[in-house]
Write a protein that holds these residues in place. Structure first.
Motif, PDB file in Angstrom:
ATOM      1  N   ARG A 263      97.567  62.437   7.345  1.00 17.32           N
ATOM      2  CA  ARG A 263      98.416  61.381   6.690  1.00 17.32           C
ATOM      3  C   ARG A 263      98.070  59.891   8.063  1.00 17.32           C
ATOM      4  NH1 ARG A 263     103.854  63.186   5.746  1.00 17.32           N
ATOM      5  NH2 ARG A 263     103.319  64.118   4.375  1.00 17.32           N
ATOM      6  N   GLU A 264      98.706  59.403   7.086  1.00 16.54           N
ATOM      7  CA  GLU A 264      97.564  57.853   7.646  1.00 16.54           C
ATOM      8  C   GLU A 264      98.722  56.669   7.695  1.00 16.54           C
ATOM      9  OE1 GLU A 264      94.067  55.924   7.421  1.00 16.54           O
ATOM     10  OE2 GLU A 264      94.433  55.792   4.630  1.00 16.54           O
ATOM     11  N   PHE A 265      99.062  55.786   8.649  1.00 15.88           N
ATOM     12  CA  PHE A 265      99.823  54.656   8.834  1.00 15.88           C
ATOM     13  C   PHE A 265      98.830  53.677   7.714  1.00 15.88           C
ATOM     14  CE2 PHE A 265     102.779  51.533   9.952  1.00 15.88           C
ATOM     15  CZ  PHE A 265     101.916  50.563  10.043  1.00 15.88           C
ATOM     16  N   VAL A 266     100.306  52.937   6.691  1.00  8.84           N
ATOM     17  CA  VAL A 266      99.698  51.430   6.060  1.00  8.84           C
ATOM     18  C   VAL A 266     100.280  50.602   6.600  1.00  8.84           C
ATOM     19  CG1 VAL A 266      99.815  50.751   3.419  1.00  8.84           C
ATOM     20  CG2 VAL A 266      99.098  53.327   4.071  1.00  8.84           C
ATOM     21  N   ALA A 267     101.820  50.922   6.696  1.00 12.19           N
ATOM     22  CA  ALA A 267     102.619  49.341   7.082  1.00 12.19           C
ATOM     23  C   ALA A 267     103.558  49.750   7.258  1.00 12.19           C
ATOM     24  CB  ALA A 267     102.186  48.625   5.721  1.00 12.19           C
ATOM     25  N   ALA A 268     104.632  48.894   7.703  1.00 14.61           N
ATOM     26  CA  ALA A 268     105.524  49.146   8.362  1.00 14.61           C
ATOM     27  C   ALA A 268     106.390  47.619   8.865  1.00 14.61           C
ATOM     28  CB  ALA A 268     105.366  49.803   9.992  1.00 14.61           C
ATOM     29  N   ILE A 269     108.153  47.751   8.860  1.00 15.38           N
ATOM     30  CA  ILE A 269     108.855  46.412   9.186  1.00 15.38           C
ATOM     31  C   ILE A 269     109.907  46.199   9.785  1.00 15.38           C
ATOM     32  CG2 ILE A 269     109.717  46.855   6.961  1.00 15.38           C
ATOM     33  CD1 ILE A 269     109.378  43.873   6.084  1.00 15.38           C
TER      34      ILE A 269
ATOM     35  N   ASN B  31     107.097  59.869  14.667  1.00 15.18           N
ATOM     36  CA  ASN B  31     108.176  58.860  15.748  1.00 15.18           C
ATOM     37  C   ASN B  31     109.140  58.509  14.572  1.00 15.18           C
ATOM     38  OD1 ASN B  31     107.022  59.313  17.699  1.00 15.18           O
ATOM     39  ND2 ASN B  31     106.037  57.213  17.992  1.00 15.18           N
ATOM     40  N   TYR B  32     108.760  58.904  13.605  1.00 13.67           N
ATOM     41  CA  TYR B  32     109.839  59.046  12.282  1.00 13.67           C
ATOM     42  C   TYR B  32     110.756  59.948  11.940  1.00 13.67           C
ATOM     43  CZ  TYR B  32     107.540  54.844  10.852  1.00 13.67           C
ATOM     44  OH  TYR B  32     106.851  53.313  11.124  1.00 13.67           O
ATOM     45  N   ASP B  33     112.097  59.420  11.720  1.00 10.36           N
ATOM     46  CA  ASP B  33     113.191  60.734  11.340  1.00 10.36           C
ATOM     47  C   ASP B  33     113.179  61.138   9.066  1.00 10.36           C
ATOM     48  OD1 ASP B  33     114.127  58.470  13.261  1.00 10.36           O
ATOM     49  OD2 ASP B  33     113.746  60.272  14.107  1.00 10.36           O
TER      50      ASP B  33
ATOM     51  N   ALA C 203     111.171  56.637   7.859  1.00  7.15           N
ATOM     52  CA  ALA C 203     112.077  55.566   8.298  1.00  7.15           C
ATOM     53  C   ALA C 203     112.781  56.534   9.402  1.00  7.15           C
ATOM     54  CB  ALA C 203     113.554  56.073   7.904  1.00  7.15           C
ATOM     55  N   GLN C 204     112.754  55.032  10.716  1.00  6.67           N
ATOM     56  CA  GLN C 204     113.119  55.842  12.134  1.00  6.67           C
ATOM     57  C   GLN C 204     113.346  55.134  12.514  1.00  6.67           C
ATOM     58  OE1 GLN C 204     110.269  54.274  15.474  1.00  6.67           O
ATOM     59  NE2 GLN C 204     108.466  55.061  14.133  1.00  6.67           N
ATOM     60  N   VAL C 205     114.735  55.288  13.640  1.00  6.70           N
ATOM     61  CA  VAL C 205     115.750  54.510  14.467  1.00  6.70           C
ATOM     62  C   VAL C 205     114.994  53.476  15.614  1.00  6.70           C
ATOM     63  CG1 VAL C 205     117.388  54.251  15.434  1.00  6.70           C
ATOM     64  CG2 VAL C 205     117.555  55.843  13.445  1.00  6.70           C
ATOM     65  N   LEU C 206     114.351  54.626  15.908  1.00 11.57           N
ATOM     66  CA  LEU C 206     113.489  53.576  16.946  1.00 11.57           C
ATOM     67  C   LEU C 206     112.867  52.285  17.674  1.00 11.57           C
ATOM     68  CD1 LEU C 206     113.165  56.513  19.501  1.00 11.57           C
ATOM     69  CD2 LEU C 206     114.879  55.491  19.749  1.00 11.57           C
ATOM     70  N   ASP C 207     112.274  52.023  16.768  1.00 10.01           N
ATOM     71  CA  ASP C 207     111.161  50.786  16.561  1.00 10.01           C
ATOM     72  C   ASP C 207     109.768  50.558  17.186  1.00 10.01           C
ATOM     73  OD1 ASP C 207     112.227  47.567  16.726  1.00 10.01           O
ATOM     74  OD2 ASP C 207     110.742  48.624  15.551  1.00 10.01           O
ATOM     75  N   SER C 208     109.664  52.279  17.749  1.00 11.09           N
ATOM     76  CA  SER C 208     108.558  52.072  18.738  1.00 11.09           C
ATOM     77  C   SER C 208     107.646  53.248  17.814  1.00 11.09           C
ATOM     78  CB  SER C 208     109.145  52.350  19.644  1.00 11.09           C
ATOM     79  OG  SER C 208     109.205  53.664  19.984  1.00 11.09           O
TER      80      SER C 208
ATOM     81  N   THR D 273     113.971  50.981  11.207  1.00 15.85           N
ATOM     82  CA  THR D 273     112.209  50.371  11.649  1.00 15.85           C
ATOM     83  C   THR D 273     111.775  51.598   9.849  1.00 15.85           C
ATOM     84  OG1 THR D 273     111.856  49.390  12.828  1.00 15.85           O
ATOM     85  CG2 THR D 273     109.945  50.326  12.256  1.00 15.85           C
ATOM     86  N   MET D 274     111.705  50.404   8.907  1.00 16.72           N
ATOM     87  CA  MET D 274     110.592  51.234   7.181  1.00 16.72           C
ATOM     88  C   MET D 274     109.296  51.308   7.376  1.00 16.72           C
ATOM     89  SD  MET D 274     113.515  52.295   6.050  1.00 16.72           S
ATOM     90  CE  MET D 274     112.474  53.124   4.371  1.00 16.72           C
ATOM     91  N   ALA D 275     108.257  51.898   6.829  1.00 17.65           N
ATOM     92  CA  ALA D 275     107.321  52.479   7.163  1.00 17.65           C
ATOM     93  C   ALA D 275     106.309  53.261   5.415  1.00 17.65           C
ATOM     94  CB  ALA D 275     106.491  52.997   8.161  1.00 17.65           C
ATOM     95  N   TRP D 276     105.291  52.788   5.311  1.00 15.99           N
ATOM     96  CA  TRP D 276     104.772  53.328   4.393  1.00 15.99           C
ATOM     97  C   TRP D 276     103.394  53.600   5.344  1.00 15.99           C
ATOM     98  CZ3 TRP D 276     106.055  54.119  -0.685  1.00 15.99           C
ATOM     99  CH2 TRP D 276     107.224  53.491  -1.056  1.00 15.99           C
ATOM    100  N   PHE D 277     102.586  55.426   4.437  1.00 22.10           N
ATOM    101  CA  PHE D 277     101.968  56.553   4.970  1.00 22.10           C
ATOM    102  C   PHE D 277     101.054  56.419   3.641  1.00 22.10           C
ATOM    103  CE2 PHE D 277     102.491  57.167   9.695  1.00 22.10           C
ATOM    104  CZ  PHE D 277     104.086  56.039   9.952  1.00 22.10           C
ATOM    105  N   ARG D 278     100.039  57.304   3.987  1.00 18.17           N
ATOM    106  CA  ARG D 278      99.590  57.808   2.696  1.00 18.17           C
ATOM    107  C   ARG D 278      98.371  58.750   3.252  1.00 18.17           C
ATOM    108  NH1 ARG D 278      95.190  52.390   1.318  1.00 18.17           N
ATOM    109  NH2 ARG D 278      93.626  53.203   2.994  1.00 18.17           N
ATOM    110  N   GLN D 279      98.670  60.099   2.603  1.00 15.60           N
ATOM    111  CA  GLN D 279      97.622  60.644   2.653  1.00 15.60           C
ATOM    112  C   GLN D 279      96.856  61.561   1.484  1.00 15.60           C
ATOM    113  OE1 GLN D 279      99.815  64.060   4.408  1.00 15.60           O
ATOM    114  NE2 GLN D 279      98.108  65.621   4.831  1.00 15.60           N
ATOM    115  N   ALA D 280      96.131  61.318   1.517  1.00 15.20           N
ATOM    116  CA  ALA D 280      94.391  61.665   0.560  1.00 15.20           C
ATOM    117  C   ALA D 280      94.531  63.005   0.705  1.00 15.20           C
ATOM    118  CB  ALA D 280      93.202  60.699   0.615  1.00 15.20           C
ATOM    119  N   ALA D 281      93.363  63.785  -0.279  1.00 18.77           N
ATOM    120  CA  ALA D 281      93.435  65.593  -0.900  1.00 18.77           C
ATOM    121  C   ALA D 281      92.301  65.376   0.870  1.00 18.77           C
ATOM    122  CB  ALA D 281      92.819  65.514  -1.991  1.00 18.77           C
ATOM    123  N   GLY D 282      93.245  66.758   1.575  1.00 15.66           N
ATOM    124  CA  GLY D 282      92.426  66.988   2.244  1.00 15.66           C
ATOM    125  C   GLY D 282      92.082  65.918   3.839  1.00 15.66           C
TER     126      GLY D 282
END
Length: 124
Positions: free
Chosen positions: A45-51, A110-112, A98-103, A33-42
């Protein structure tokens, strides 16, 4: 092991668009399972999207729903994030994961595997 490399970041004006790419190498891309996170200065890290790897279902943070689209091309082992109607508050470093578990897909721990990130700056 999976290696992830992001590209496509840059400077864009408010209302503009960018497409980020995440190229994967190593183990079978389709098993993650693949995802995008983002982190603004200060900020954290926050979740954006996953597939999901299992059924290809996309998931989005409320803040980007309707503006961002996540996609994956398994033949190219590449994931994309199409970002439209960008706002200054979208400014951050964007990371592919990327993570293996899909949860627990919105939880960074949870990402490897992680890429090094690509900077997106939305400013006039």
């Amino acid at each position: 092991q999976v290696q992830l490399v992001e590209s496509g970041g840059g400077l864009v004006q408010p209302g503009g668009s960018l497409r980020l790419s995440c190229a994967a190498s190593g183990r079978t891309f389709t098993a993650y399972t693949m995802a995008w996170f983002r982190q603004a200065a200060g900020k954290e890290r926050e979740f954006v999207a996953a597939i999901s790897w299992s059924d290809g279902s996309p998931y989005y943070a409320d803040s980007v729903l309707g503006r961002f689209t996540i996609a994956r091309d398994n033949a190219k082992s590449t994931m994309y994030l199409q970002m439209n109607s960008l706002k200054p508050e979208d400014t951050a470093k964007y990371y592919c994961a990327a993570q293996v578990l899909d949860s627990g897909i919105a939880t960074p721990t949870n990402y490897d595997y992680w890429g090094q990130g690509t900077q997106v700056t939305v400013s006039s």
